[in-house]
Enzyme design. Structure first.
Site, PDB file in Angstrom:
ATOM      1  N   ASP B 184     -23.761 -19.832  44.199  1.00  0.00           N
ATOM      2  CA  ASP B 184     -24.486 -20.104  42.954  1.00  0.00           C
ATOM      3  C   ASP B 184     -24.931 -18.757  42.367  1.00  0.00           C
ATOM      4  O   ASP B 184     -25.311 -17.843  43.102  1.00  0.00           O
ATOM      5  CB  ASP B 184     -25.691 -20.960  43.415  1.00  0.00           C
ATOM      6  CG  ASP B 184     -26.534 -21.467  42.299  1.00  0.00           C
ATOM      7  OD1 ASP B 184     -26.655 -22.683  42.201  1.00  0.00           O
ATOM      8  OD2 ASP B 184     -27.076 -20.649  41.551  1.00  0.00           O
ATOM      9  N   GLU B 227     -23.384 -23.315  37.279  1.00  0.00           N
ATOM     10  CA  GLU B 227     -23.063 -22.006  37.873  1.00  0.00           C
ATOM     11  C   GLU B 227     -22.788 -22.129  39.369  1.00  0.00           C
ATOM     12  O   GLU B 227     -22.876 -21.169  40.113  1.00  0.00           O
ATOM     13  CB  GLU B 227     -24.200 -21.017  37.596  1.00  0.00           C
ATOM     14  CG  GLU B 227     -25.503 -21.260  38.339  1.00  0.00           C
ATOM     15  CD  GLU B 227     -26.443 -22.267  37.651  1.00  0.00           C
ATOM     16  OE1 GLU B 227     -25.948 -23.142  36.910  1.00  0.00           O
ATOM     17  OE2 GLU B 227     -27.653 -22.177  37.884  1.00  0.00           O
TER      18      GLU B 227
END
Lengths: 205, 309
Positions: B184, B227
């Site tokens: 992430d 993300e």
């Protein structure tokens, strides 16, 4: 109709006997066509319902590295579909028995060989069976799919038959063992017809 | 075959009909074949088909003829894998897909005593052109439904399917290791807030390329959403997966994006776990364990790789 009353044990025995005769014709045909002596092991007959057949096929596909799945439609009183399953290793061995050299073997050649062997086995066994129970059948051209995962099987799996007969056999050549399986799927009307025909054969002999 | 030459059905049917003997000599050739090939029956009858058309595989055709005569049943020569038996230019003008006519051929016994077979040649060019187009469209559709449109990496749906296949493959291959990396972008919200969503998207695309560069072709790299990304590494130990994760972290840390006069840098947090059949019911459980490691990496300072053992 559950699996238990699909074919009774006498009908199964009778079918096994008829399939032995049919496979005899198939063996002789293979030997004549490719000029090599082949032996088909005594066919093992299992009956399945549509749901259990799905699991059976899934297990087969998982067991085989790459599975060639050939289907051929049959019309007539014994109408349905024949399936022939063979793994890529066995098929390569079979291609060698068909006289191809290792260099000549590619996916198209493998497809050609599997279509041809299916046609021979399917035609001889089903025609012989039809002849033994005194009916006529017609075959459509066989169609081949290469299945390499259970996911890709799902894309091809659309079985509409309620009852399925699996006739497993091993084709043995002098040099190679070739594992394959012939699956005969019959429509409900045809199953009823075959049961009556098997009873008639048993009455006559 | 004199009889056939005057037969109306033989000469008016919309497909090719040819009679061959067991040595592949042509014994009859109908009007359709005369028109399509430009060869008259009298010019070709009693000639060997493989001598007239040397591209035909003799061994294969002999086997098929034999098969028909022995089994007394039909044999087939279908487009796939053969395309055609006789090379005949396709006469389709609009939407031409194939140069040569695609032919499905059925061979049937004609006279078993005299060892003659009959070949029916069907022009299935249009049918196969449609099926070819459909196949292409299906491939495109599959691609579209399995890929993330922004990064062109696999999407979550495809990842779940592929992970399940890999799990079955691992069981079949004596439990080959499967490792999972989940990652992430650190403080991604700040990037979006400071530079805008267009730059945020550029960060995501650049990260996707870095992930691809650090993974093997056999690994499955997917965008999980926003993300967040996930990588499945087949036949890979947890130690090796940890090394790959560390390389990714380092490459991202060193990576610099130029935006007008500014330089944009970002970092990643990564969690790693290995599929353990005793611990994990399925890969989803392994992903959850890797996700826990990722959470610990986030809460303990970010820009690091942590492993869930």
């Amino acid at each position: 109709m559950s699996d238990a009353n699909f074919l009774n044990s006498d009908q199964k025995d009778c079918l096994q006997e008829l399939m032995n005769i049919s496979y005899g014709s198939a063996t002789a045909a293979i030997a004549d066509i490719i000029g090599k002596f082949a032996k088909l092991s005594i066919p093992k007959i299992t009956t399945f319902t549509s749901e259990s057949f799905r699991d059976y096929i899934k297990n087969k596909v998982e067991e085989y590295h790459v599975c060639y799945l050939v289907s051929q439609l049959i019309d007539g009183k014994l109408s349905g579909e024949n399936l022939f399953l063979i793994d890529d290793k066995s098929l390569t061995n079979l291609a060698l028995e068909f006289g191809l050299s290792q260099d000549e073997i590619d996916e198209d050649e493998l497809k050609d060989v599997v279509l041809e062997i299916t046609n021979i086995i399917s035609a001889t066994t089903s025609s012989k069976l039809a002849e033994l129970i005194e009916t006529d059948i017609l075959f459509s051209p066989p169609h081949v799919e290469v299945v390499d995962s259970v996911q890709s099987l799902d894309e091809h799996y659309h079985v509409e038959y309620n009852h399925i007969i699996i006739i497993s056999t091993i084709i043995e050549f002098e040099e190679q063992n070739i594992n394959s399986e012939l699956v005969i799927m019959l429509k409900d009307d045809s199953i009823s017809y075959m049961k009556k025909a098997l009873d008639k054969v048993m009455d006559e002999y | 075959m004199e009889l056939l030459n005057n037969n109306i059905i033989f000469n008016t049917i919309d497909n090719g009909i040819m009679i061959l003997d067991e040595n592949l000599n042509i014994k009859a050739w109908n009007k359709w074949l005369e028109v399509k090939t430009g060869i008259k029956s009298k010019e070709i009858v009693d000639h060997n088909i493989c001598e007239r058309f040397p591209y035909i595989g003799q061994k294969k055709l002999i086997r098929k003829v034999k098969s028909v005569l022995i089994t007394k049943n039909a044999s087939f020569f279908s487009v796939e894998p053969h395309e055609y038996l006789l090379k005949i230019k396709s006469n389709i003008i609009m939407g031409k897909v194939f140069t040569y006519m695609r032919q499905d051929i059925t061979l049937v016994p004609y006279d078993i005593e005299r060892k003659l077979v009959c070949l029916y040649i069907y022009d299935h060019t249009k049918l196969h052109a449609s099926s070819e187009k459909l196949k292409k469209l299906n491939v495109e559709l599959k691609e579209l439904s399995s890929k993330d449109p922004l990064t062109q990496l696999y999407n979550r749906r495809y990842f779940a399917e592929a992970a399940s296949t890999m799990q079955s493959l691992s069981v079949r291959n004596n439990h080959h290791n499967i490792s999972i990396i989940i990652l992430d972008v650190d403080n991604f919200k700040n990037i979006n807030d400071t530079y805008g969503h267009a730059i945020g998207d550029k960060v995501i695309v650049s990260l996707a390329r870095i992930l691809e560069d650090n993974c093997r072709k056999s690994d499955i790299v997917a965008r999980f959403g926003g993300e967040e990304f996930v990588i499945l590494l087949y036949n890979t130990s947890i130690t090796f997966a940890q090394n790959i994760a560390e390389n990714i972290r380092k490459n991202v840390e060193d990576f610099m994006m130029e935006i007008k006069d500014e330089e944009l840098k970002f970092t990643l947090s990564l969690g790693v776990a290995q599929f353990e059949p005793q611990l994990d019911k399925d890969i989803e459980c392994t992903i959850n364990r890797a996700d826990k490691a990722l959470y610990r990496a986030k809460t303990s300072g970010k820009n690091k790789v942590l492993v869930n053992l």
